[in-house]
Design an enzyme around this catalytic site. Structure first.
Site, PDB file in Angstrom:
ATOM      1  N   PRO A  78       0.814  -1.212   0.000  1.00  0.00           N
ATOM      2  CA  PRO A  78       0.000   0.000   0.000  1.00  0.00           C
ATOM      3  C   PRO A  78       0.850   1.266   0.000  1.00  0.00           C
ATOM      4  O   PRO A  78       1.702   1.445   0.863  1.00  0.00           O
ATOM      5  CB  PRO A  78      -0.829  -0.121   1.282  1.00  0.00           C
ATOM      6  CG  PRO A  78      -0.088  -1.082   2.136  1.00  0.00           C
ATOM      7  CD  PRO A  78       0.660  -1.982   1.224  1.00  0.00           C
ATOM      8  N   GLU A  79       0.644   2.112  -0.994  1.00  0.00           N
ATOM      9  CA  GLU A  79       1.280   3.421  -1.062  1.00  0.00           C
ATOM     10  C   GLU A  79       0.176   4.460  -0.908  1.00  0.00           C
ATOM     11  O   GLU A  79      -0.937   4.108  -0.547  1.00  0.00           O
ATOM     12  CB  GLU A  79       2.042   3.567  -2.394  1.00  0.00           C
ATOM     13  CG  GLU A  79       3.040   2.430  -2.599  1.00  0.00           C
ATOM     14  CD  GLU A  79       3.787   2.488  -3.921  1.00  0.00           C
ATOM     15  OE1 GLU A  79       3.964   3.578  -4.460  1.00  0.00           O
ATOM     16  OE2 GLU A  79       4.191   1.422  -4.419  1.00  0.00           O
TER      17      GLU A  79
ATOM     18  N   HIS B 170      -3.589 -14.634  10.224  1.00  0.00           N
ATOM     19  CA  HIS B 170      -2.913 -13.387   9.882  1.00  0.00           C
ATOM     20  C   HIS B 170      -3.652 -12.150  10.392  1.00  0.00           C
ATOM     21  O   HIS B 170      -3.222 -11.031  10.159  1.00  0.00           O
ATOM     22  CB  HIS B 170      -2.748 -13.275   8.369  1.00  0.00           C
ATOM     23  CG  HIS B 170      -1.898 -14.360   7.782  1.00  0.00           C
ATOM     24  ND1 HIS B 170      -0.583 -14.546   8.151  1.00  0.00           N
ATOM     25  CD2 HIS B 170      -2.175 -15.326   6.878  1.00  0.00           C
ATOM     26  CE1 HIS B 170      -0.083 -15.586   7.485  1.00  0.00           C
ATOM     27  NE2 HIS B 170      -1.034 -16.072   6.717  1.00  0.00           N
TER      28      HIS B 170
ATOM     29  N   ARG C  98       2.831 -10.335   6.156  1.00  0.00           N
ATOM     30  CA  ARG C  98       4.281 -10.235   6.365  1.00  0.00           C
ATOM     31  C   ARG C  98       4.675  -9.512   7.650  1.00  0.00           C
ATOM     32  O   ARG C  98       5.852  -9.387   7.956  1.00  0.00           O
ATOM     33  CB  ARG C  98       4.928  -9.553   5.157  1.00  0.00           C
ATOM     34  CG  ARG C  98       4.761 -10.399   3.911  1.00  0.00           C
ATOM     35  CD  ARG C  98       5.495  -9.835   2.724  1.00  0.00           C
ATOM     36  NE  ARG C  98       5.006 -10.454   1.499  1.00  0.00           N
ATOM     37  CZ  ARG C  98       5.409 -10.130   0.296  1.00  0.00           C
ATOM     38  NH1 ARG C  98       6.301  -9.190   0.138  1.00  0.00           N
ATOM     39  NH2 ARG C  98       4.915 -10.732  -0.762  1.00  0.00           N
TER      40      ARG C  98
END
Length: 296
Positions: free
Chosen positions: A2-3, A111, A130
């Site tokens: 995500p940017e 997660h 991650r």
DNA sequence: AGTAATCCCTGGCAGC
DNA sequence: TGCTGCCAGGGATTAC
């Protein structure tokens, strides 16, 4: 990954979902992502707080609570999604279809590291495969301590993003332009995808050293950055691996990318095959003809 | 101080 | 088919 456009899309989606909702209970399952304060303390502090507003700075989401400011960085694979008690969980979330995960509303899985449960029975899940994401909670009056937040560079879609300030940000720099674009203290919110796209848009080779750039090239880059970010925002963000909006839906901007992820594909402008190299340990995609290594 | 390299982490994928 | 090893990448940290 995500940017700015992805984080902004999530923000806009969450605004209408979780604003003015009171947090009744917080479950923190993975302690790695929470840096400050400790999980037990964070969960206790969040309980009873109402989400008053959600802002964004660079790639950070900033939740305004009654007594706190909650800073969330999604890292590489963070997902913030709304969970509606009247909707059924979609099991397809965990399957891969044509290289892209299909997602809607999901149940807690291994997660899902944080869940905020609201007093109306709904929830917001934080999922991060991650585990590069970060949550930091500050009392409102102590927010000045958030240095990593305050040192961020220009906000490229705001009024304060001016050519003179942009030019000023180059002062004293002696690194490759791709590296500078990835530095959040330069322009906040630009990551690997939009850095490559902006350099293509500006016709600048990613390995050019910033002190070799002409004024015209810097001006082109100044305009290219918000252009590619707005395009990403318009298409709901770029979904390559783990990005989904607040409703668990994928964006479509991957279909409009000119260079990122298109190694071997033809340049939209000149038909030359797109090349992939590594700059600053990051995969970097560009057109050798439209982005020449040396200034003409 | 500014820049470069290292590390964190997991799923996906190539190769055998 | 199942195992191994490698790769992706944001940013904090470390080294220079």
């Amino acid at each position: 990954m995500p940017e700015l456009p992805e984080v902004e899309t999530i923000r806009l989606g969450l605004l209408g979902r979780v604003c003015n909702k009171r947090i009744e209970r917080v479950e923190i399952r993975c302690h790695r992502i929470i840096l400050r304060p400790q999980p037990r303390e964070m969960a206790a502090a969040l309980g009873g707080q109402m989400i008053r507003d959600i802002q964004r700075r660079g790639k950070f989401l900033l939740f305004q609570l009654d007594d706190y400011r909650l800073l969330v960085h999604l890292g590489m694979s963070g997902q913030l999604t709304y969970w509606d008690q009247t909707q059924r969980d979609d099991q397809r979330f965990f399957t891969t279809v044509t290289g892209l995960q299909q997602a809607r509303q999901h149940a807690v899985d291994k997660h899902t590291h944080v869940s905020l449960y609201f007093d109306d029975g709904n929830a917001m899940h934080y999922r991060d495969i991650r585990q590069f994401g970060k949550w930091r909670l500050y009392r409102t009056e102590a927010f000045d301590e958030a240095r990593e937040f305050l040192q961020l560079g220009l906000e490229p879609l705001d009024k304060g993003y001016t050519l003179s300030r942009f030019m000023e940000s180059f002062r004293g720099r002696k690194l490759r332009i791709k590296s500078l674009l990835l530095n959040q203290n330069f322009v906040a919110g630009v990551g690997n995808i939009y850095a490559d796209e902006a350099l293509f848009e500006a016709g600048i080779h990613p390995e050019r050293f910033v002190h070799s750039l002409s004024i015209e090239e810097k001006q082109r880059l100044f305009r290219a950055i918000p252009k590619v970010l707005r395009r990403g925002l318009k298409h709901g963000g770029t979904s390559f691996q783990n990005y989904f909006n607040a409703d668990g839906e994928a964006g479509t901007n991957q279909e409009t990318l000119r260079v990122y992820g298109r190694e071997g594909g033809k340049c939209h402008r000149c038909r030359t095959p797109i090349v992939r190299i590594v700059v600053s340990q990051r995969g970097t995609h560009f057109c050798q003809r439209c982005q020449p290594a040396k200034r003409k």
